[in-house]
Write a protein that holds these residues in place. Structure first.
Motif, PDB file in Angstrom:
ATOM      1  N   GLY A 131      26.228  48.169  13.671  1.00  0.00           N
ATOM      2  CA  GLY A 131      27.392  48.843  14.232  1.00  0.00           C
ATOM      3  C   GLY A 131      27.684  48.264  15.602  1.00  0.00           C
ATOM      4  O   GLY A 131      26.746  47.948  16.341  1.00  0.00           O
ATOM      5  N   THR A 132      28.947  48.112  15.942  1.00  0.00           N
ATOM      6  CA  THR A 132      29.317  47.523  17.233  1.00  0.00           C
ATOM      7  C   THR A 132      30.413  48.345  17.895  1.00  0.00           C
ATOM      8  O   THR A 132      31.371  48.754  17.229  1.00  0.00           O
ATOM      9  N   VAL A 133      30.235  48.608  19.185  1.00  0.00           N
ATOM     10  CA  VAL A 133      31.264  49.322  19.962  1.00  0.00           C
ATOM     11  C   VAL A 133      31.447  48.607  21.299  1.00  0.00           C
ATOM     12  O   VAL A 133      30.578  47.859  21.745  1.00  0.00           O
ATOM     13  N   GLU A 134      32.585  48.849  21.934  1.00  0.00           N
ATOM     14  CA  GLU A 134      32.807  48.297  23.269  1.00  0.00           C
ATOM     15  C   GLU A 134      31.962  49.064  24.283  1.00  0.00           C
ATOM     16  O   GLU A 134      31.722  50.265  24.127  1.00  0.00           O
ATOM     17  N   LEU A 135      31.494  48.368  25.326  1.00  0.00           N
ATOM     18  CA  LEU A 135      30.798  49.044  26.411  1.00  0.00           C
ATOM     19  C   LEU A 135      31.796  49.911  27.170  1.00  0.00           C
ATOM     20  O   LEU A 135      32.875  49.442  27.524  1.00  0.00           O
ATOM     21  N   VAL A 136      31.439  51.172  27.401  1.00  0.00           N
ATOM     22  CA  VAL A 136      32.348  52.055  28.138  1.00  0.00           C
ATOM     23  C   VAL A 136      31.973  52.151  29.614  1.00  0.00           C
ATOM     24  O   VAL A 136      32.803  52.477  30.453  1.00  0.00           O
ATOM     25  N   SER A 137      30.683  51.855  29.929  1.00  0.00           N
ATOM     26  CA  SER A 137      30.285  51.970  31.336  1.00  0.00           C
ATOM     27  C   SER A 137      29.293  50.900  31.771  1.00  0.00           C
ATOM     28  O   SER A 137      29.192  50.603  32.953  1.00  0.00           O
ATOM     29  N   GLY A 138      28.529  50.341  30.837  1.00  0.00           N
ATOM     30  CA  GLY A 138      27.470  49.404  31.197  1.00  0.00           C
ATOM     31  C   GLY A 138      26.222  50.102  31.711  1.00  0.00           C
ATOM     32  O   GLY A 138      25.236  49.449  32.057  1.00  0.00           O
TER      33      GLY A 138
END
Length: 299
Positions: A131-138
């Protein structure tokens, strides 16, 4: 081996599941092996804690891998943990130093914009679930919570802490993962959120003050009854590297480069970047590898 383990809990009505861990010793071990500087230590340490917490909610023999990739100077962070408590972590830039520490140990700029890829491995399964998601905060914890919501429709609260002394050495590391099962009454979600906002639990400070995993959970679950589940797996920094894997890596160099090493009578000295274990492949063994490659090319 650490005497610590991930402690698992569940609310009395079985709608909320919780995991908490004191991972100080395994994060210290990682720092000792890789000589990580402060920002890299916090990034890899939090990732290891997050992986341990997520893996504890899987089944026996299953593993989870977290791969954070960004366009910042730290580039990437990887952590992997198994249900039975094995964990490891790594960054290709362990000695990264920011120009200054005006933002403290914030990871947002160090990781930058990018993605989190999560792999869940199951025994006897050829391909892991990805599963892959964008980083929202790091900041690792928020990104794990974002992944759980996007990929599994599980609302969660992830609080991770790594405390360093004035010399940048790990003094405490641990975390809490609270997962709310789908269909739970909104009042329960609001109660956990209110607890978090009003009490602002500081995981690192609590561990420094001697808190046990159950103590880490209490501020989040104030007003909600919960009980501990059995999960008797001591956590351990573990790397599955072997000499066979080193040999397979040397095979990728090709005949020409191997021949060059043979002519220079150079042993191949390889150190695993993740666990620090040294391996030596002798000139005679390099000759064998080259001959195997040559025979394979004839077929």
């Amino acid at each position: 081996m650490s005497k610590e383990r991930v402690h698992r809990f569940v609310s009395k009505d079985l709608t909320v599941r919780i995991a908490a861990v004191n991972a100080t010793e395994v994060v210290k071990h990682m720092q000792g092996l890789q000589n990580t500087y402060p920002l890299a230590t916090v990034a890899v340490g939090r990732s290891m804690v997050g992986a341990l917490l997520m893996a504890s909610q899987l089944k026996d023999g299953q593993m989870v891998g977290l791969f954070f990739r960004g366009n910042g100077p730290l580039q990437s962070v990887y952590a992997e943990a198994s249900f039975d408590g094995h964990v490891r972590g790594y960054t290709p830039n362990p000695q990264y130093q920011p120009p200054n520490y005006d933002n403290g140990l914030s990871l947002k700029e160090a990781l930058g914009i990018g993605i989190l890829s999560v792999a869940r491995h199951q025994p006897f399964q050829k391909q892991p679930f990805h599963g892959t998601v964008e980083l929202v905060s790091g900041e690792i914890g928020q990104d794990i919570a974002h992944y759980l919501h996007q990929s599994h429709q599980i609302r969660s609260l992830v609080s991770l802490g790594v405390y360093l002394d004035s010399f940048g050495k790990v003094q405490a590391a641990g975390g809490v993962l609270i997962e709310v099962m789908p269909g739970v009454e909104e009042a329960v979600v609001e109660k956990i959120q209110q607890n978090y906002e009003s009490k602002q639990p500081n995981i690192s400070k609590m561990l420094m003050d001697g808190a046990l995993p159950a103590d880490l959970v209490k501020p989040f679950m104030d007003g909600i009854e919960f009980e501990e589940l059995s999960h008797d797996h001591p956590i351990e920094y573990f790397c599955p590297c072997t000499k066979d894997r080193v040999v397979r890596a040397l095979e990728t160099l090709g005949e020409e480069e191997l021949q060059d090493m043979i002519e220079k009578k150079e042993n191949a000295d390889v150190t695993c970047q993740i666990c620090g274990r040294p391996y030596t492949v002798s000139v005679a063994e390099i000759q064998d590898i080259k001959e195997r490659l040559y025979k394979a090319s004839l077929h």
